[in-house]
Design an enzyme around this catalytic site. Structure first.
Site, PDB file in Angstrom:
ATOM      1  N   ASP A 362      18.074  26.059 -13.745  1.00 23.43           N
ATOM      2  CA  ASP A 362      17.986  24.642 -14.114  1.00 23.43           C
ATOM      3  C   ASP A 362      17.189  24.545 -15.415  1.00 23.43           C
ATOM      4  O   ASP A 362      15.968  24.789 -15.434  1.00 23.43           O
ATOM      5  CB  ASP A 362      17.286  23.894 -12.957  1.00 23.43           C
ATOM      6  CG  ASP A 362      17.225  22.392 -13.189  1.00 23.43           C
ATOM      7  OD1 ASP A 362      17.318  21.951 -14.352  1.00 23.43           O
ATOM      8  OD2 ASP A 362      17.055  21.667 -12.189  1.00 23.43           O
ATOM      9  N   HIS A 363      17.879  24.179 -16.474  1.00 28.32           N
ATOM     10  CA  HIS A 363      17.255  24.216 -17.793  1.00 28.32           C
ATOM     11  C   HIS A 363      16.259  23.069 -17.999  1.00 28.32           C
ATOM     12  O   HIS A 363      15.539  23.036 -18.993  1.00 28.32           O
ATOM     13  CB  HIS A 363      18.344  24.175 -18.867  1.00 28.32           C
ATOM     14  CG  HIS A 363      17.912  24.748 -20.180  1.00 28.32           C
ATOM     15  ND1 HIS A 363      16.838  25.602 -20.319  1.00 28.32           N
ATOM     16  CD2 HIS A 363      18.423  24.601 -21.428  1.00 28.32           C
ATOM     17  CE1 HIS A 363      16.693  25.927 -21.583  1.00 28.32           C
ATOM     18  NE2 HIS A 363      17.642  25.338 -22.276  1.00 28.32           N
ATOM     19  N   ARG A 364      16.208  22.133 -17.053  1.00 28.65           N
ATOM     20  CA  ARG A 364      15.179  21.081 -17.170  1.00 28.65           C
ATOM     21  C   ARG A 364      13.802  21.674 -16.912  1.00 28.65           C
ATOM     22  O   ARG A 364      12.783  21.158 -17.350  1.00 28.65           O
ATOM     23  CB  ARG A 364      15.432  19.964 -16.146  1.00 28.65           C
ATOM     24  CG  ARG A 364      16.679  19.156 -16.419  1.00 28.65           C
ATOM     25  CD  ARG A 364      16.958  18.219 -15.282  1.00 28.65           C
ATOM     26  NE  ARG A 364      17.120  18.923 -14.008  1.00 28.65           N
ATOM     27  CZ  ARG A 364      17.243  18.327 -12.827  1.00 28.65           C
ATOM     28  NH1 ARG A 364      17.236  17.016 -12.758  1.00 28.65           N
ATOM     29  NH2 ARG A 364      17.385  19.035 -11.724  1.00 28.65           N
ATOM     30  N   ILE A 366      13.386  25.519 -16.367  1.00 27.72           N
ATOM     31  CA  ILE A 366      13.261  26.917 -16.787  1.00 27.72           C
ATOM     32  C   ILE A 366      13.853  27.074 -18.180  1.00 27.72           C
ATOM     33  O   ILE A 366      15.002  26.678 -18.418  1.00 27.72           O
ATOM     34  CB  ILE A 366      13.982  27.828 -15.766  1.00 27.72           C
ATOM     35  CG1 ILE A 366      13.276  27.710 -14.409  1.00 27.72           C
ATOM     36  CG2 ILE A 366      14.014  29.273 -16.241  1.00 27.72           C
ATOM     37  CD1 ILE A 366      14.051  28.249 -13.255  1.00 27.72           C
TER      38      ILE A 366
END
Ligand code: CAO
Length: 390
Positions: A362-364, A366
Site C-alpha cells: 500500500d503506497h499510502r 509504504i
C-alpha cells in the site's frame, strides 16, 4: 407450567466489513441438534458457519440470503428444548446453494420462443429487431440488453450458432470479487519484483522430507516462506500493520494468511503467531488449514486477524504477477514457480534454483525504498535460512 427459554443467535467474530448471509439452512418450527448448521455467512475472502449452541427449536429466523450482517446482529432465535426428547436434525454441511443448472440458450428461431422482459421487448420494437432471431445469453436463455447488439443475419445462421454458456458466479466468488474490486480501486498498489536463490533451502527441504517418517506432514516450500516472512515482519514492523483512518496501527502479533485455491473460489486461512512456531508446526498448520479450506470447514477463528498474506502460484507456473492486497493488511507476497537458472558466481555460470517474489504494498504507507528493502531482507533470509533464526 414450563417457561419457554429463548436463545439469541447473533453474528460474532466477523472481521470483514462486507459480511452477508450466504445461506439459511433452517426454518421456523424445525428442531435442530447441537452444532447443526443454521446459516452461512460470507465475509471478504472467507465463509463461516453459524451453528446451534445446543439442541433447540427454531423460533424465529431474522435474516435471509444476501442480507448484509454486522457484528452483533441478531440472526435467529431458538427455543430451548427442556425435557422433551428433541427430534434430531442431522447437521447439514455448509454448502452454499447450488447455482442453477447451466442452461445453454437455445437459438430462439429454432424454438420460436424467447424469454425477454417487457423493457427488452420495447427496445426491440423501437429498433425494429426480431427477438426470435436473437440468442439470449442471460439465465435460461433470457435475452439481455447487450444481446440486442448481436449481428442480425438470416434465421438459419442463428440456428447453427453455438449458444453461449451462462455460469453464475458462486457466492464466494462474488464476495471475493467485491472485496478485491474495493481494494484495487481504493488502495494504491505498487509491486516490487525480485528473485532469490533457494538452491540450499530446497536441498535442505528434500533432506528433511527424506529423513522423516513417510506418514509425517511433508515440508513444501510454503512453510519456509512463512518462516522467512515472519522474520521480515519482525524486522519491518510497518509491514505488520494496518491503516485505520489516518493512523497506522502496528500489530503486536504476527499472523500470516495464505491463499488456498478451492472448488468454490479463493480462501485465505491464517497461521496464527507464525513467528513463534517452528517449521514443522507451520507445515502442520498449513496442511490442516488447507484441508479445512478445501472441505469448506473453515471457521471464523481460522480466517481472522491476518497481518500479511502469501499467495503461492508456484504450483501452477508463471514468472511474476501482481497480487492484490488483502485489506486492511498493507502488503502481500506473491510466489511464482522456482526454476533453475544460470547464475554468474564471479568466475562461471552455475545452475541455481531461483524463486520469483512479487511484493505488492500500500503506497499510502509504504514507500518504494521500504518495499525494496523488505523484499531484499526476505530474499536474503530465504537464500540463507540461518538468518531466520536471528
Ligand atoms: N516454486 C516451485 N515449487 C513450489 C513452489 C514454488 N513457488 N511452491 C510449492 N512448490 C512445490 C512444493 O515444494 C511441493 O514440492 P514437492 O512435491 O517436491 O514436495 C510441490 O510444489 C507441491 O506443493 P503444494 O502446492 O502442494 O504445497 P504448498 O504448501 O506450496 O501450497 C497451497 C499449498 C494451499 C498454498 C496451494 O496448494 C494452493 O492452493 N495454491 C494456490 C494459491 C492461490 O490460489 N493463489 C492465487 C490467489 S489470487 O487469486
Amino acid at each position: 407450567m414450563t417457561m419457554t427459554q429463548l436463545i439469541e443467535v447473533r453474528a460474532n467474530g466477523l472481521s470483514g466489513t462486507d459480511a452477508f448471509v450466504s445461506q439459511v439452512s433452517v426454518s421456523v418450527g424445525e428442531t435442530v441438534e447441537q452444532f447443526a448448521v443454521l446459516a452461512g455467512i460470507e465475509l471478504g475472502k472467507a465463509a463461516v458457519e453459524v451453528t446451534a449452541p445446543e439442541a433447540a427449536r427454531v423460533a424465529q429466523v431474522l435474516v435471509a440470503v444476501n442480507d448484509s450482517v454486522q457484528e452483533g446482529d441478531l440472526l435467529l432465535v431458538l427455543e430451548r428444548i427442556a425435557s422433551e426428547a428433541p427430534t434430531t436434525r442431522v447437521p447439514t454441511p455448509s454448502t452454499e446453494p447450488k447455482p442453477p443448472a447451466l442452461q445453454a440458450a437455445a437459438p430462439n428461431s429454432a424454438i420460436q420462443d424467447f424469454h425477454a422482459s417487457p423493457w427488452i421487448r420495447g427496445l426491440a420494437r423501437e429498433r425494429g429487431l426480431d427477438l426470435t432471431r436473437i440468442v439470449g445469453t442471460g439465465p435460461r436463455g433470457r435475452i439481455l440488453e447487450e444481446d440486442l447488439a448481436q449481428p442480425r443475419g438470416p434465421a438459419t445462421a442463428l440456428t447453427t450458432a453455438r449458444p453461449a454458456e451462462v455460469r453464475p458466479l458462486s457466492l464466494l466468488q462474488r464476495a471475493v470479487g467485491r472485496t478485491v474490486t474495493q481494494t484495487w480501486t481504493q488502495v494504491p498498489h505498487v509491486t516490487q519484483f525480485d528473485e532469490t536463490d533457494i538452491t540450499e533451502l530446497e536441498a535442505f527441504r528434500v533432506a528433511l522430507n527424506r529423513e522423516q517418517d513417510k506418514n509425517a506432514i511433508k515440508f513444501t516450500l510454503l512453510p519456509f516462506v512463512v518462516k522467512a516472512v515472519a522474520s521480515a515482519l519482525s524486522a519491518f514492523p510497518e509491514f505488520n500493520a494496518s491503516l485505520v483512518g489516518d493512523d497506522l496501527v502496528l500489530k503486536q502479533s504476527i499472523h500470516i494468511g495464505f491463499a488456498v485455491d478451492t472448488a468454490d473460489g479463493l480462501r485465505v486461512p491464517v497461521v496464527q503467531h507464525a513467528d513463534r512456531l517452528g517449521l514443522r508446526q507451520i507445515a502442520q498448520e498449513i496442511a490442516g488449514l488447507a484441508e479445512k479450506a478445501r472441505a469448506s470447514k473453515l471457521v471464523a477463528a481460522d480466517v481472522q486477524g491476518g497481518s500479511f498474506t502469501i499467495s503461492n502460484l508456484g504450483g501452477v507456473g508463471g514468472t511474476a504477477f501482481t497480487p492484490i492486497i488483502n485489506a486492511p493488511e498493507l502488503s502481500i507476497l506473491g510466489l511464482s514457480k522456482a526454476t533453475l537458472k544460470p547464475v554468474w558466481n564471479g568466475s562461471a555460470f552455475v545452475p541455481r534454483l531461483m524463486l520469483p517474489l512479487s511484493l505488492s504494498y500500500d503506497h499510502r504507507v509504504i514507500n518504494g525504498v521500504a518495499g525494496a528493502r523488505f523484499v531484499a531482507h526476505l530474499a536474503s533470509v530465504l537464500s540463507e535460512l540461518r538468518r531466520a533464526l536471528l
